[in-house]
Motif scaffolding. Structure first.
Motif, PDB file in Angstrom:
ATOM      1  N   SER A  12       3.792  11.424   7.754  1.00 56.49           N
ATOM      2  CA  SER A  12       4.383  11.743   8.990  1.00 56.49           C
ATOM      3  C   SER A  12       5.013  12.865   9.434  1.00 56.49           C
ATOM      4  O   SER A  12       4.749  13.671  10.163  1.00 56.49           O
ATOM      5  CB  SER A  12       4.510  10.587   9.981  1.00 56.49           C
ATOM      6  OG  SER A  12       5.628  10.009   9.386  1.00 56.49           O
ATOM      7  N   MET A  66      -5.704   7.314   6.296  1.00 55.38           N
ATOM      8  CA  MET A  66      -4.733   7.815   5.311  1.00 55.38           C
ATOM      9  C   MET A  66      -5.483   7.581   3.780  1.00 55.38           C
ATOM     10  O   MET A  66      -5.917   6.559   3.386  1.00 55.38           O
ATOM     11  CB  MET A  66      -3.549   6.906   5.371  1.00 55.38           C
ATOM     12  CG  MET A  66      -2.484   7.758   4.441  1.00 55.38           C
ATOM     13  SD  MET A  66      -0.790   7.130   5.007  1.00 55.38           S
ATOM     14  CE  MET A  66      -0.559   5.681   4.376  1.00 55.38           C
ATOM     15  N   ILE A 102      -6.013   2.280   4.391  1.00 54.95           N
ATOM     16  CA  ILE A 102      -5.186   3.083   3.546  1.00 54.95           C
ATOM     17  C   ILE A 102      -6.143   3.127   2.144  1.00 54.95           C
ATOM     18  O   ILE A 102      -6.289   2.119   1.623  1.00 54.95           O
ATOM     19  CB  ILE A 102      -3.875   2.641   3.196  1.00 54.95           C
ATOM     20  CG1 ILE A 102      -3.096   2.679   4.543  1.00 54.95           C
ATOM     21  CG2 ILE A 102      -3.183   3.616   2.197  1.00 54.95           C
ATOM     22  CD1 ILE A 102      -1.643   1.986   4.332  1.00 54.95           C
ATOM     23  N   GLN A 137       4.166   7.031   3.679  1.00 57.46           N
ATOM     24  CA  GLN A 137       3.864   6.971   5.161  1.00 57.46           C
ATOM     25  C   GLN A 137       4.826   7.849   5.814  1.00 57.46           C
ATOM     26  O   GLN A 137       4.390   8.665   6.606  1.00 57.46           O
ATOM     27  CB  GLN A 137       3.534   5.627   5.742  1.00 57.46           C
ATOM     28  CG  GLN A 137       2.369   4.980   5.096  1.00 57.46           C
ATOM     29  CD  GLN A 137       2.134   3.619   5.845  1.00 57.46           C
ATOM     30  OE1 GLN A 137       1.976   3.484   6.824  1.00 57.46           O
ATOM     31  NE2 GLN A 137       2.058   2.709   4.775  1.00 57.46           N
ATOM     32  N   SER A 188       4.967   2.615  -0.476  1.00 56.44           N
ATOM     33  CA  SER A 188       3.965   2.653   0.456  1.00 56.44           C
ATOM     34  C   SER A 188       4.688   3.165   1.934  1.00 56.44           C
ATOM     35  O   SER A 188       4.216   4.322   2.606  1.00 56.44           O
ATOM     36  CB  SER A 188       3.131   1.580   0.930  1.00 56.44           C
ATOM     37  OG  SER A 188       2.781   1.499   2.413  1.00 56.44           O
ATOM     38  N   ASP A 189       5.874   2.652   2.092  1.00 55.61           N
ATOM     39  CA  ASP A 189       6.430   3.125   3.470  1.00 55.61           C
ATOM     40  C   ASP A 189       7.148   4.410   3.257  1.00 55.61           C
ATOM     41  O   ASP A 189       6.839   5.271   4.271  1.00 55.61           O
ATOM     42  CB  ASP A 189       7.633   1.956   3.793  1.00 55.61           C
ATOM     43  CG  ASP A 189       7.298   0.596   4.081  1.00 55.61           C
ATOM     44  OD1 ASP A 189       6.134   0.702   4.403  1.00 55.61           O
ATOM     45  OD2 ASP A 189       7.947  -0.026   4.199  1.00 55.61           O
TER      46      ASP A 189
END
Lengths: 119, 286
Positions: free
Chosen positions: B278, B1, B159, B274, B270-271
């Protein structure tokens, strides 16, 4: 003798453009001020870089003897020098007035660029 | 990523966000400073540098004895770096982007490529975080070739956080191209908004998902928030204008070290990113 003049318009009564590479037109005239060709330089006006080199090549390819302009940067000067084109600088007024100064021997020929490279 | 941290305006806090995001991810991440004209992640991260490699650009050198003066080299060059003038070929190495077209197309094989130094790439580490930065040679005007070299160091198993140059021109596009997400850091002022709009417009063309971080979020006006709402851009995080942030920055400390509680904020950032990535891939596969 073939003379190239940087110009704001397509006729010999047009005002000169002091810029070399980014002038909208480059007029090719003979020493009696007869227009031979008006080169449309608009593609170079907004060029990112290398405008002076392309304009110098256009002049060199037409076997011009002398260029009349305001300012000439280092890359353009190198190219014109390689082509054996004399560079008359610090010229202004109309295209006709500049060409007439050549006949009167009033044009100073540059031996080095008179403008900075710009990025 | 791969996550790029960009902005329109300079000085909005790209490096502040990039370094803290990388630090909270630790050994899962790698930070690459792509602002090669003035890399500054190292000031906040104080990395240990292990390798320094010179980066060269291949520029043409013409053998005039072999040259037939056909001029194909000059016709193909988009940057006027090589040009046929009368009976000679002129080259302008500082204009050359190193694409190699002139030497490939030369029918006489009269052009060989010689190296021209454009800068260095340094690699190292900060604790368990991998560190990479490009530094352009002083006097060099063209940064994209060096930025592309920096990006070859991207480790696909991690990452990768790319700290982008400011603006919306070639160096920025080179940095954000082929990334999975772009964090746009802005400030809520008319200046911040003006440059944000330009940069968002540029990156939209690359079809990369984006989100906004507003720094100094309690100054200025509501224009940056309104811009997010009106353009469907997620507002990922706000960093208030706090004396402690400024004090830490002035001492060269990363934000997550100078401000308690920010470790959690950056983990959440960050979460969230992500999740957006997705979702965007799921959307693309439908």
């Amino acid at each position: 003798m073939k003379i190239a003049v940087t110009s704001t318009g397509k006729t010999i009564e047009s005002a000169m453009d002091p810029r070399f590479g980014r002038a909208p037109y480059i007029l090719i005239v003979d020493d009696n001020c007869n227009l031979i060709e008006a080169i449309d330089n608009s593609a170079n006006v907004n060029a990112f870089r290398g405008a002076g080199i392309q304009a110098a090549k256009a002049i060199a390819d037409r076997k011009v003897d002398m260029l009349l302009t305001g300012r000439c940067g280092p890359n353009a000067f190198t190219t014109l020098e390689a082509a054996g084109v004399k560079v008359g600088i610090e010229q202004s007024g109309t295209v006709r007035e500049a060409v007439e100064r050549v006949k009167k021997n009033e044009v100073s020929i540059a031996d080095k660029p008179n403008a900075e490279a710009h990025w | 990523m791969i996550i790029a941290v960009a902005s329109g305006k300079g000085g909005t806090g790209k490096t502040t966000v990039a370094t803290s995001l990388a630090l909270v991810l630790g050994n899962r991440a790698q930070i690459l400073d792509c602002d090669v004209e003035e890399p500054n992640c190292h000031i906040l991260l104080k990395p240990t540098i292990l390798t320094t490699d010179t980066v060269n650009l291949p520029v043409p050198s013409v053998d005039l004895e072999k040259c037939s003066l056909c001029g194909k080299c000059g016709e193909v060059c988009q940057f006027s770096a090589i040009v046929l003038i009368g009976k000679t070929i002129l080259t302008f190495p500082e204009l050359c982007h190193g694409c190699g077209s002139c030497s490939i197309l030369c029918p006489e094989k009269a052009i060989r490529e010689i190296p021209r130094n454009i800068g260095v790439i340094e690699t190292g580490f900060v604790k368990d975080l991998d560190f990479v930065q490009g530094r352009i040679r002083i006097g060099e005007a063209m940064s994209p070739p060096l930025i592309r070299e920096v990006k070859t160091k991207i480790n696909r198993d991690k990452i990768a956080i790319l700290d982008s140059p400011p603006g919306a021109s070639c160096p920025v596009i080179t940095t954000v191209k082929n990334t999975d997400f772009v964090i746009m850091v802005t400030e809520p002022t008319p200046f911040g908004l003006n440059d944000l709009e330009i940069a968002v417009e540029a990156i939209k063309g690359l079809r990369i998902p984006m989100g906004i971080v507003i720094n100094r979020s309690d100054i200025g006006d509501s224009s940056a928030r309104d811009f997010c709402n009106n353009n469907g851009l997620p507002l990922l995080m706000e960093i208030p204008h706090h004396r402690k942030v400024a004090e830490g920055y002035a001492q060269g400390a990363p934000l997550i070290e100078s401000m308690p509680g920010y470790g959690h904020k950056f983990k959440k950032l960050s979460d969230d990113i992500q999740m957006i990535i997705s979702e965007s891939y799921e959307g693309a596969s439908i």
